[in-house]
Design an enzyme around this catalytic site. Structure first.
Site, PDB file in Angstrom:
ATOM      1  N   CYS A 196       0.866  -1.060   0.130  1.00 45.46           N
ATOM      2  CA  CYS A 196       0.006   0.390  -0.246  1.00 45.46           C
ATOM      3  C   CYS A 196       0.945   1.071  -0.129  1.00 45.46           C
ATOM      4  CB  CYS A 196      -1.526  -0.399   1.340  1.00 45.46           C
ATOM      5  SG  CYS A 196      -1.518   1.547   1.384  1.00 45.46           S
ATOM      6  N   CYS A 225      -0.717   4.518   2.243  1.00 51.40           N
ATOM      7  CA  CYS A 225      -0.737   4.689   3.874  1.00 51.40           C
ATOM      8  C   CYS A 225       0.158   3.197   4.212  1.00 51.40           C
ATOM      9  CB  CYS A 225      -1.738   4.757   4.011  1.00 51.40           C
ATOM     10  SG  CYS A 225      -3.166   3.829   3.350  1.00 51.40           S
ATOM     11  N   SER A 226      -0.979   2.300   4.367  1.00 50.70           N
ATOM     12  CA  SER A 226      -0.828   0.870   5.107  1.00 50.70           C
ATOM     13  C   SER A 226      -1.902  -0.526   4.995  1.00 50.70           C
ATOM     14  CB  SER A 226       0.359   1.006   5.870  1.00 50.70           C
ATOM     15  OG  SER A 226      -0.355   1.370   7.364  1.00 50.70           O
ATOM     16  N   CYS A 227      -2.620  -0.121   3.743  1.00 56.35           N
ATOM     17  CA  CYS A 227      -4.014  -0.438   3.705  1.00 56.35           C
ATOM     18  C   CYS A 227      -3.235  -2.199   4.110  1.00 56.35           C
ATOM     19  CB  CYS A 227      -4.515  -0.494   2.430  1.00 56.35           C
ATOM     20  SG  CYS A 227      -5.527   1.538   2.669  1.00 56.35           S
TER      21      CYS A 227
END
Lengths: 110, 216
Positions: free
Chosen positions: B120, B123-125
């Protein structure tokens, strides 16, 4: 009130180009910079989702947007890509960021 | 000050003075913002402190073992595998009673010709409800920025060498979907029961930075 019918503008396999827009000011965009202006092919239609550009600022009742997974050739995305020319990258992109690809575009993502 | 903090190894002597080990670092801007938001939502009755605690507990209960069960089932049941690849969330919910609590799970299959890896960049999905909390490297700028640009180089740093003739397919998890890589079943594990197969399906194989290995 029922939701409006879901009529995505693009279907699987359609060649699409990501808008090369660079909005400034108060914004929350889910279209990565590196893919703007690039051309790929729709891998699938994911469904209709709320617009993150509205959601981020508290608007929850806006129109739902078709969301797509679009597949791009890595060699098209990065000029100096060194891997297999068949390597690809799939990215989720909302319909408001996609245009039909112009005829003769050099990408051949499938 | 004498104490029995669990951080201490057995046999650690307590006959000396030192500062207690505490997790009370000074709070930064975002910690204050999160705490204030939480207090306001509880005061306004949007949810209770108990609801919040229960949700944290629910998230902490999830681990890569959940995803591993899904992969092991897909390895042993071709019909399930096909449905899972077509409709990830629906299939894991209806057939395994596993709720990924997201819009949908896109399941991508590794084959002899294709290797998939998930990142991702924005962000950090991450599919927390089937893989647990993401590892720190998944949230790092280095992983997020380099995986899209040089996936083969990043995979090599994880000890995963992808044959130059095999296609690498990166998935940038930028919006509402979450991803599960269906790794290739290692040779020599044919006929293993699901429970035994699940043990060799690790977190990293389901993010796509590693390939499943037959244990031992």
């Amino acid at each position: 009130m029922s939701a409006p019918p879901f009529r995505p503008r693009f279907g699987p396999g359609d060649a699409v180009t990501v808008s090369a827009r660079f909005p400034t000011g108060r914004r929350h965009l889910r279209t990565p910079f590196y893919i703007r202006g690039k051309t790929g092919a729709v891998e699938r239609v994911c469904g209709a989702y709320r617009n993150p550009e509205e959601l981020a600022f508290g608007t929850y009742d806006g129109a739902r947007l078709p969301l797509y997974r679009v597949r791009f050739d890595q060699a098209h995305v990065w000029d100096d890509y060194a891997g297999n020319p068949a390597d690809t990258i799939d990215i989720e992109i909302y319909e408001t960021w996609l245009e039909p690809a112009a005829a003769g575009d050099d990408s051949n993502a499938a | 000050m004498p104490h029995d903090a669990p951080e201490h190894a057995p046999g650690h002597a307590h006959d000396h003075d030192h500062a207690a080990i505490e997790a009370d670092e000074p709070q930064g801007y975002y910690q204050h913002l999160a705490a204030a938001t939480r207090s306001l939502l509880i005061e306004k009755g949007v949810f209770s402190a108990g609801d919040m605690r229960a949700m944290i507990e629910k998230i902490d209960e999830r681990s890569p073992a959940v995803g591993a069960r899904i992969v092991a089932r897909a390895w042993t049941d071709p019909d399930f595998r096909e449905r899972l690849l077509a409709q990830g969330k629906k299939t894991m919910k209806e057939e395994m009673d596993i709720d990924p609590v997201v819009a949908d799970i896109v399941v991508v299959e590794n084959t002899a010709d294709v290797h998939n890896v998930v990142v991702c960049t924005l962000c950090s999905c991450y599919p927390v409800f089937i893989l647990g909390r993401p590892p720190d490297w998944y949230k790092s700028y280095a992983y997020r920025s380099r995986t899209v640009r040089d996936p083969r180089g990043v995979l090599r740093e994880f000890g995963t060498e992808i044959d130059p003739g095999r296609e690498v397919r990166v998935h940038d998890s930028t919006a509402d979907m979450r991803y599960l890589v269906l790794p290739m079943q290692p040779e020599g594990t044919e006929g293993w029961p699901e429970e035994k197969l699940a043990v060799i399906v690790t977190r990293d194989t389901m993010v796509g930075v590693a390939e499943a290995q037959a244990a031992g």
